[in-house]
Design a protein around this motif. Structure first.
Motif, PDB file in Angstrom:
ATOM      1  N   UNK A  42       0.847  -1.186   0.000  1.00 20.95           N
ATOM      2  CA  UNK A  42       0.000   0.000   0.000  1.00 20.95           C
ATOM      3  C   UNK A  42       0.883   1.237   0.000  1.00 20.95           C
ATOM      4  N   UNK A  43       0.434   2.278  -0.686  1.00 17.45           N
ATOM      5  CA  UNK A  43       1.252   3.465  -0.897  1.00 17.45           C
ATOM      6  C   UNK A  43       1.550   4.220   0.398  1.00 17.45           C
ATOM      7  N   UNK A  44       0.543   4.411   1.221  1.00 20.11           N
ATOM      8  CA  UNK A  44       0.719   5.315   2.357  1.00 20.11           C
ATOM      9  C   UNK A  44       1.829   4.889   3.328  1.00 20.11           C
ATOM     10  N   UNK A  45       1.877   3.641   3.780  1.00 26.67           N
ATOM     11  CA  UNK A  45       2.960   3.272   4.721  1.00 26.67           C
ATOM     12  C   UNK A  45       4.339   3.482   4.115  1.00 26.67           C
ATOM     13  N   UNK A  46       4.463   3.354   2.797  1.00 29.86           N
ATOM     14  CA  UNK A  46       5.772   3.462   2.155  1.00 29.86           C
ATOM     15  C   UNK A  46       6.191   4.915   1.985  1.00 29.86           C
ATOM     16  N   UNK A  47       5.308   5.729   1.401  1.00 30.48           N
ATOM     17  CA  UNK A  47       5.697   7.124   1.124  1.00 30.48           C
ATOM     18  C   UNK A  47       5.828   7.954   2.395  1.00 30.48           C
ATOM     19  N   UNK A  48       5.247   7.446   3.491  1.00 27.23           N
ATOM     20  CA  UNK A  48       5.380   8.189   4.752  1.00 27.23           C
ATOM     21  C   UNK A  48       6.729   7.959   5.416  1.00 27.23           C
ATOM     22  N   UNK A  49       7.481   6.976   4.918  1.00 30.53           N
ATOM     23  CA  UNK A  49       8.783   6.661   5.503  1.00 30.53           C
ATOM     24  C   UNK A  49       9.956   6.859   4.544  1.00 30.53           C
ATOM     25  N   UNK A  50       9.701   6.883   3.234  1.00 28.30           N
ATOM     26  CA  UNK A  50      10.793   6.908   2.250  1.00 28.30           C
ATOM     27  C   UNK A  50      10.620   8.059   1.265  1.00 28.30           C
ATOM     28  N   UNK A  51      11.655   8.894   1.157  1.00 25.66           N
ATOM     29  CA  UNK A  51      11.621   9.987   0.195  1.00 25.66           C
ATOM     30  C   UNK A  51      11.680   9.483  -1.231  1.00 25.66           C
ATOM     31  N   UNK A  52      12.466   8.444  -1.490  1.00 23.40           N
ATOM     32  CA  UNK A  52      12.576   7.901  -2.848  1.00 23.40           C
ATOM     33  C   UNK A  52      11.258   7.278  -3.286  1.00 23.40           C
ATOM     34  N   UNK A  53      10.651   6.460  -2.411  1.00 21.37           N
ATOM     35  CA  UNK A  53       9.389   5.825  -2.773  1.00 21.37           C
ATOM     36  C   UNK A  53       8.280   6.862  -2.948  1.00 21.37           C
ATOM     37  N   UNK A  54       8.335   7.932  -2.202  1.00 23.67           N
ATOM     38  CA  UNK A  54       7.339   8.988  -2.356  1.00 23.67           C
ATOM     39  C   UNK A  54       7.399   9.571  -3.768  1.00 23.67           C
ATOM     40  N   UNK A  55       8.590   9.836  -4.250  1.00 22.62           N
ATOM     41  CA  UNK A  55       8.733  10.400  -5.599  1.00 22.62           C
ATOM     42  C   UNK A  55       8.352   9.395  -6.676  1.00 22.62           C
ATOM     43  N   UNK A  56       8.800   8.164  -6.499  1.00 22.43           N
ATOM     44  CA  UNK A  56       8.507   7.144  -7.516  1.00 22.43           C
ATOM     45  C   UNK A  56       7.007   6.843  -7.596  1.00 22.43           C
ATOM     46  N   UNK A  57       6.343   6.791  -6.448  1.00 26.99           N
ATOM     47  CA  UNK A  57       4.903   6.524  -6.456  1.00 26.99           C
ATOM     48  C   UNK A  57       4.149   7.684  -7.102  1.00 26.99           C
ATOM     49  N   UNK A  58       4.589   8.884  -6.797  1.00 32.56           N
ATOM     50  CA  UNK A  58       3.939  10.053  -7.390  1.00 32.56           C
ATOM     51  C   UNK A  58       4.117  10.077  -8.893  1.00 32.56           C
ATOM     52  N   UNK A  59       5.307   9.716  -9.351  1.00 34.98           N
ATOM     53  CA  UNK A  59       5.567   9.724 -10.790  1.00 34.98           C
ATOM     54  C   UNK A  59       4.851   8.587 -11.516  1.00 34.98           C
TER      55      UNK A  59
END
Length: 585
Positions: A42-59
């Protein structure tokens, strides 16, 4: 052993083949592929902890709200490490250990899991735990070993490579400081498993200083080299470093072992060759620190593995500089591949020449004014190592002389490489010559004359002279020379004993000569009865020598008049005590 549990939730994932699924009941909206493994998350647990995953998920997010797919093949530690990171993001308990903290620290840095994305994030947590690891020797070794696995995956990631190198340096510095510390302060004991000899070399170190050898030998060669370099810089004794390197060699070059047993895990010959060449560079350069037996064994293995010429030359130089510490059996290095001779005499000759050159450069050379008597009497302390080498070389010549393929020129080169002053007696070289003549009965008379020039007949002991006088393999000229010098020595001895006897009988002469010794330097202490016995013994020896000489002359008619030329007296003149003025005892 250091460990740390993170998170509070129970297990929230289950695995189906190479796929990990979340058991929260919510539909997955992101799939992350790491190698062969797929993680439905799930996106939320990942992007709340990782700057890289936040950018990749957004893109990668789609307008239709469908699940996005990400690929993270470059993450340090691979799928096994990402599984732990996923659990950390979901708040599931994970355990930090010395075996996983390095990969987690690099992966957290790669994913940008800093405190900017939540307090107590993985970068800070793993950094704190690493400091605990570096405080423990065993954990530091384990952590350093895991760096190898991460290195292969981080080669293309410059930032992670630099971080990994920094971790390795910190780990090595920690290990080096502990290896140089007092073992008792660390609660370490000596290596109880290594109380035996290896290839005839003691592996033990005093005061338990070898406690770290076994753990260090578990490291791959590049890390071991860095550890030894760090230990050297901290001033550890050269002897201890040499033993550590020798211990590592035993573990990683099975061909060094006398009873090598190959297994499926044994390194290949190519790997052993690379290790050997690196080991040679690691050895301390100080003379006498590395056991000569070990260096010779290493050289022999280098020849079998066809190691680089520079490595073999380095070993030959090291051995040559301390050749006086070598044993004869270790110098018998078999030739590798096609060669005429059984043993590698060329290699031994180079080492002898290196030893002679190094001693001459060090100034261990007698003054030209020193006589042979002075050399034996006063020069023992100065020339003991060189005399040992001379004895060693003479023994080596006797061992290789039976080889029918050994050329005369090579035999002569080895014998002549030792300077004349190094041999107080020439018995050893005489024995080697005799063995060579026996094994090479076909050589010409001129060649026999030539090889006999290697020995000085004046420096043969009584036993060797007696043997040489009856040796049919020697040229006649040499036999005559031996007999001449032997009789000359006997005459000198008899004259000296007569002088002693007369002075004992005349107290006035004794007083004039200085009491305890005359001006001729003769010590006047033996009793008259002992003198008489000694004179009789010498007279018998003289008679025996004359008889042997007369037999030899009768067998060679062309030499009928040689006794007259050598000025030998008649038996009654030389050896009959009745015609001599008997000393008054």
């Amino acid at each position: 052993m250091a460990f740390m549990r993170l998170g509070s939730k129970s297990e929230a994932f289950h695995r189906e083949g190479q796929t990990w699924l979340c058991t929260t009941g919510l539909v997955s909206d992101v799939t992350i592929e790491v190698g062969d493994m797929k993680f439905h998350l799930h996106k939320f647990p990942l992007l709340s902890r990782s700057g890289l995953l936040e950018r990749l998920i957004e893109e990668s997010s789609n307008d239709d709200g469908s699940a996005c797919v990400l690929t993270l093949d470059e993450i340090p530690g691979g799928g096994k490490t990402f599984e732990l990171i996923t659990k950390f993001c979901y708040g599931v308990k994970i355990e930090l250990t010395a075996l996983n903290v390095v990969a987690l620290r690099c992966a957290a840095d790669y994913l940008e899991m800093t405190d900017s994305y939540g307090e107590g994030n993985l970068v800070g947590t793993t950094e704190t735990f690493l400091n605990e690891v570096f405080g423990n020797w065993t954990d530091s070794i384990k952590a350093l070993q895991t760096c190898e696995e991460v290195t292969d995956q981080a080669e293309d990631l410059n930032i992670i490579s630099r971080l990994l190198e920094l971790i390795e340096n910190r780990c090595i510095d920690s290990l080096a400081s502990k290896a140089c510390a007092d073992p008792s302060l660390l609660g370490k004991k000596k290596n109880e498993d290594e109380t035996h000899l290896w290839n005839g070399i003691s592996m033990l170190q005093p005061n338990g200083e070898d406690w770290w050898f076994d753990d260090a030998s578990l490291l791959i060669l590049p890390l071991f080299k860095r550890l030894i370099t760090a230990i050297k810089s901290r001033g550890m004794k050269h002897e201890c470093i040499a033993m550590a390197v020798m211990y590592y060699t035993r573990k990683h070059i099975p061909l060094m072992n006398r009873e090598a047993i190959e297994t499926t895990t044994s390194p290949s010959e190519a790997e052993q060759k690379t290790t050997l060449e690196e080991i040679v560079e690691l050895l301390p350069t100080k003379k006498g620190v590395n056991p000569t037996k070990f260096l010779l064994r290493l050289l022999q293995t280098a020849m079998v593995l066809h190691a680089s010429q520079s490595s073999k030359e380095d070993l030959e130089t090291r051995i040559g500089n301390q050749l006086d510490q070598a044993a004869l059996v270790d110098l018998l290095i078999p030739n590798v591949g096609y060669s005429e001779t059984l043993y590698d005499v060329e290699c031994v000759l180079r080492m002898i020449e290196q030893y002679v050159s190094s001693t001459e450069q060090a100034g261990v050379v007698p003054s030209p004014s020193i006589t042979e008597g002075d050399l034996v009497k006063d020069g023992d302390d100065l020339l003991t190592p060189t005399t040992l080498v001379a004895t060693l070389v003479d023994g080596y010549l006797a061992e290789v002389a039976p080889d029918v393929n050994l050329k005369l020129t090579k035999f002569e080169a080895i014998a002549a490489a030792i300077p004349d002053y190094a041999r107080p007696l020439d018995d050893g070289v005489y024995h080697a010559i005799d063995v060579y003549l026996k094994a090479h009965s076909w050589i010409t008379d001129s060649e026999r004359e030539q090889i006999c020039r290697l020995m000085n007949c004046q420096k043969l002991s009584l036993e060797a002279s007696t043997h040489a006088a009856q040796n049919e393999r020697l040229p006649l000229r040499v036999i005559v020379q031996v007999l001449f010098f032997e009789q000359l020595r006997l005459r000198t001895s008899i004259s000296g004993w007569f002088f002693v006897s007369e002075n004992l009988d005349n107290p006035e002469l004794l007083h004039q000569s200085g009491g305890n010794g005359g001006g001729n330097g003769v010590l006047l202490k033996p009793r008259g009865e002992n003198v008489r016995e000694k004179v009789c013994e010498l007279e018998k020896e003289c008679m025996n020598m004359k008889e042997e000489l007369q037999k030899l002359v009768r067998s060679k008619r062309s030499w009928k008049n040689f006794t007259r030329k050598l000025n030998f007296k008649n038996k009654s003149e030389c050896c009959n005590p009745k015609d001599q003025a008997k000393p008054a005892i």
